[in-house]
Design an enzyme around this catalytic site. Sequence first.
Site, PDB file in Angstrom:
ATOM      1  N   GLY A 155      39.260  58.483  43.558  1.00 21.48           N
ATOM      2  CA  GLY A 155      38.435  59.016  44.629  1.00 21.48           C
ATOM      3  C   GLY A 155      37.358  58.097  45.155  1.00 21.48           C
ATOM      4  O   GLY A 155      36.364  58.568  45.720  1.00 21.48           O
ATOM      5  N   LEU A 170      53.872  63.976  49.990  1.00 30.27           N
ATOM      6  CA  LEU A 170      54.182  64.062  51.417  1.00 30.27           C
ATOM      7  C   LEU A 170      53.626  65.384  51.960  1.00 30.27           C
ATOM      8  O   LEU A 170      53.836  66.440  51.360  1.00 30.27           O
ATOM      9  CB  LEU A 170      55.707  64.020  51.603  1.00 30.27           C
ATOM     10  CG  LEU A 170      56.205  63.953  53.050  1.00 30.27           C
ATOM     11  CD1 LEU A 170      55.804  62.634  53.700  1.00 30.27           C
ATOM     12  CD2 LEU A 170      57.715  64.136  53.099  1.00 30.27           C
ATOM     13  N   ASN A 222      45.571  59.193  57.436  1.00 22.19           N
ATOM     14  CA  ASN A 222      45.869  58.634  56.118  1.00 22.19           C
ATOM     15  C   ASN A 222      45.383  57.192  56.076  1.00 22.19           C
ATOM     16  O   ASN A 222      45.347  56.509  57.108  1.00 22.19           O
ATOM     17  CB  ASN A 222      47.375  58.672  55.861  1.00 22.19           C
ATOM     18  CG  ASN A 222      47.733  58.121  54.482  1.00 22.19           C
ATOM     19  OD1 ASN A 222      47.080  58.429  53.485  1.00 22.19           O
ATOM     20  ND2 ASN A 222      48.764  57.296  54.418  1.00 22.19           N
ATOM     21  N   HIS A 230      46.287  53.578  54.166  1.00 20.22           N
ATOM     22  CA  HIS A 230      47.332  52.930  53.364  1.00 20.22           C
ATOM     23  C   HIS A 230      46.880  51.503  53.046  1.00 20.22           C
ATOM     24  O   HIS A 230      46.426  50.780  53.948  1.00 20.22           O
ATOM     25  CB  HIS A 230      48.648  52.917  54.133  1.00 20.22           C
ATOM     26  CG  HIS A 230      49.779  52.404  53.298  1.00 20.22           C
ATOM     27  ND1 HIS A 230      50.413  53.175  52.351  1.00 20.22           N
ATOM     28  CD2 HIS A 230      50.358  51.177  53.227  1.00 20.22           C
ATOM     29  CE1 HIS A 230      51.330  52.449  51.748  1.00 20.22           C
ATOM     30  NE2 HIS A 230      51.321  51.238  52.255  1.00 20.22           N
ATOM     31  N   ASP A 267      53.961  57.260  55.684  1.00 17.98           N
ATOM     32  CA  ASP A 267      53.376  56.029  56.256  1.00 17.98           C
ATOM     33  C   ASP A 267      53.943  55.634  57.615  1.00 17.98           C
ATOM     34  O   ASP A 267      54.042  54.445  57.926  1.00 17.98           O
ATOM     35  CB  ASP A 267      53.559  54.856  55.268  1.00 17.98           C
ATOM     36  CG  ASP A 267      52.983  55.163  53.902  1.00 17.98           C
ATOM     37  OD1 ASP A 267      51.944  55.848  53.844  1.00 17.98           O
ATOM     38  OD2 ASP A 267      53.571  54.729  52.897  1.00 17.98           O
TER      39      ASP A 267
HETATM   40  C1  GAR Z   1      43.635  53.557  47.989  1.00 18.50           C
HETATM   41  O1  GAR Z   1      43.805  52.176  47.900  1.00 18.50           O
HETATM   42  C2  GAR Z   1      44.552  54.124  49.061  1.00 18.50           C
HETATM   43  O2  GAR Z   1      44.731  53.285  50.156  1.00 18.50           O
HETATM   44  C3  GAR Z   1      45.836  54.264  48.287  1.00 18.50           C
HETATM   45  O3  GAR Z   1      45.433  54.785  47.037  1.00 18.50           O
HETATM   46  C4  GAR Z   1      44.139  54.245  46.717  1.00 18.50           C
HETATM   47  C5  GAR Z   1      43.252  55.390  46.288  1.00 18.50           C
HETATM   48  O4  GAR Z   1      42.070  54.903  45.755  1.00 18.50           O
HETATM   49  N1  GAR Z   1      46.743  55.130  48.969  1.00 18.50           N
HETATM   50  C6  GAR Z   1      48.066  54.925  48.949  1.00 18.50           C
HETATM   51  O5  GAR Z   1      48.602  54.023  48.341  1.00 18.50           O
HETATM   52  C7  GAR Z   1      48.858  55.933  49.779  1.00 18.50           C
HETATM   53  N2  GAR Z   1      50.173  55.446  50.031  1.00 18.50           N
HETATM   54  P1  GAR Z   1      40.808  55.858  45.577  1.00 18.50           P
HETATM   55  O6  GAR Z   1      41.281  57.105  44.847  1.00 18.50           O
HETATM   56  O7  GAR Z   1      39.863  55.057  44.746  1.00 18.50           O
HETATM   57  O8  GAR Z   1      40.263  56.161  46.938  1.00 18.50           O
END
Ligand code: GAR
Length: 204
Positions: free
Chosen positions: A16, A91, A106, A108, A149
């Site tokens: 998070g 999804l 979103n 990515h 995505d």
């Molecule tokens: C982030 O890097 C986000 O871009 C990625 O998960 C991480 C979450 O980090 N999302 C994906 O890969 C979605 N395909 P966080 O929980 O520390 O924000």
Amino acid sequence: MQQAEKHIAIFASGGGSNARKIIEYFRNSDQIAVKLVVVNKRDAGVLEIAESFSIETLVISRTAFANPDFLLPALVERNIDYIALAGFLWLVPAFLVDAFPRRILNIHPALLPKYGGKGMYGHFVHEAVKAANERESGMTIHLIDNEYDRGETLFQVRCHLEPEDSAEQIAAKVLALEHRYYAAVLEQFILKGEVNADSMSEGL
Ligand code: GAR
């Protein structure tokens, strides 16, 4: 206190750190407020973050997530206008995409359309970028549709990679960009309906 005009729900699955940045960014805004954090794992670190800011949380099962009679009323009751996916790994079901047209964003951790799609998340993305010997990576903020995505890109920013960068170092470079831009992109999109890449980099 003045009522916030637009309400965001953040959907997250993991630590998070992006959710935290978004919550902090809008904490003192009178135009946008984070009202709800939806989580699909009971042990996700993001729950503690939301609670530390006194933001309501909702932990959902796969069954509840797929059930319009559960999720839609939960969002409507809280007057949610926009949904920000921040490391959310399921999804989004079609009924939710239809109920929030152009209102689900979103983030990515790569330069879509490269390194996107089912199974491409978190460290898998950075490992694939490393394996392909890329000289750059970055992050993409996009609207979602019914495939992983694939929705319209709103904002993309790049970072240079050194040949010796490990997947972890690539991840750190990309995450720094995510933290720097996601909340500001959300703000601009919600308030203006579009994202101006030039003003975004000038303002930060
Ligand atoms: C982030 O890097 C986000 O871009 C990625 O998960 C991480 C979450 O980090 N999302 C994906 O890969 C979605 N395909 P966080 O929980 O520390 O924000």
